[in-house]
Design an enzyme around this catalytic site. Structure first.
Site, PDB file in Angstrom:
ATOM      1  CG  ASP A 100       7.525  -7.473  -5.313  1.00  0.00           C
ATOM      2  OD1 ASP A 100       6.865  -8.523  -5.209  1.00  0.00           O
ATOM      3  OD2 ASP A 100       7.127  -6.474  -5.936  1.00  0.00           O
ATOM      4  CG  ASP A 151       3.236  -4.288  -6.086  1.00  0.00           C
ATOM      5  OD1 ASP A 151       4.175  -4.413  -5.297  1.00  0.00           O
ATOM      6  OD2 ASP A 151       2.895  -5.160  -6.904  1.00  0.00           O
TER       7      ASP A 151
END
Length: 303
Positions: free
Chosen positions: A112, A171
């Site tokens: 990420d 997420d």
């Protein structure tokens, strides 16, 4: 996959829309079918009608989403379909140890951060690969939970919001798998106790989301959610497990140890294992069996 989306998004975006729509239909059926009657008895027609109705509803919702996917009012339907897919994903994956989930979350954090903070140095427009894919102007990839922004003034109050925050599937899915592992460990370590680790995991995840929103408001740039979610969740679980003396058990894995027997189980087992007065002695039974077998087979026994 994200690199392929960045270079060929104009073609692959429709593939992902189709996968999302079909996955939502299958997930909705998986979630509802356990509560429907079985179709094994083919002489009864109405259970098959119920199952077909669920599939029809799923295909109808997917068709509505595909037709109005670029409208600002379709976000509740998209979120409902995404929640169905994430629920099936979290329920079908099991993690055995804290070590495994720590490695997975750490790798996702690096992934990420790299695609949000590092890739702008390599792109021509100096935009991150993650933001370019998520905010593609012509089509929107539906692999995310979409939430409209709260209005900042009376002029922004409208029934058709145009400003949204996105939370990707990664997420949500991996933290959800982590929470599922914590809940399993709660039942493993204390079958009749409270789900302490699950509650700590969920609260830590909420704190991570709050930190993400605060950083979005302060920096005004896209933020990697896992940069705040992963440290928050791991710190909360690590600290709780260390204080409760379960860290080694969680780190090595639940399958490597057996849970403690409930109170009274050991005493009951001893009472069952003790022979009664009416039972013949075990040594006599063993000697008689050995004598009979030796007499039949004519094999001498060594005393």
């Amino acid at each position: 996959m994200l690199i392929l989306l960045y270079f060929f998004i104009r073609y692959l975006v429709y593939l992902f829309i189709g996968i999302f729509s079909l996955g939502a239909v299958v997930s909705l059926y998986i979630l509802i079918s356990p509560y429907l009657p079985s179709c094994q008895n083919r002489s009864v027609w109405w259970p098959r009608l119920l199952h077909g109705s669920v599939l029809s509803v799923g295909f109808t919702l997917s068709g509505v989403f595909i037709a109005f996917r670029n409208e600002p009012t379709v976000w509740p339907l998209q979120d409902f379909m995404a929640v169905c897919m994430l629920t099936v994903c979290v329920g079908s994956i099991r993690i055995r140890s804290l070590r495994t989930v720590t490695v997975m979350l750490s790798l996702l954090l690096v992934y990420d951060v790299f695609f949000v903070f590092i890739t702008p140095y390599f792109t021509k427009d100096h935009k991150s690969v993650m933001a370019s894919v998520a905010l593609y102007p012509k089509e929107r990839i539906p692999m995310a939970i979409t939430m409209p922004h709260f209005p900042r003034s009376r002029q922004e109050v409208t029934c058709f919001p145009h400003r949204f925050s996105l939370l990707g599937f990664g997420d949500i899915a991996l933290p959800g798998i982590f929470a599922s592992f914590c809940l399993s460990f709660d039942y493993f370590s204390h079958p009749t106790g409270r789900p302490i680790y699950f509650v700590v995991c969920v609260i830590s995840y909420l704190f991570g989301l709050v930190f993400t929103e605060v950083s979005l408001l302060l920096m005004r740039t896209p933020q990697p959610a896992m940069l705040y979610i992963v440290p928050s969740m791991l710190a909360g679980i690590f600290f709780t497990a260390w204080c409760r003396g379960h860290f080694k058990m969680m780190w090595k894995g639940m399958m490597d140890a057996s849970p403690a027997p409930p109170p009274g189980a050991v005493q009951d087992l001893m009472e069952v294992s003790q022979p009664s007065e009416d039972d013949p002695p075990l040594a006599a039974d063993t000697s008689s069996v050995m004598a009979e077998s030796s007499a039949e087979d004519n094999v001498p026994l060594i005393a």
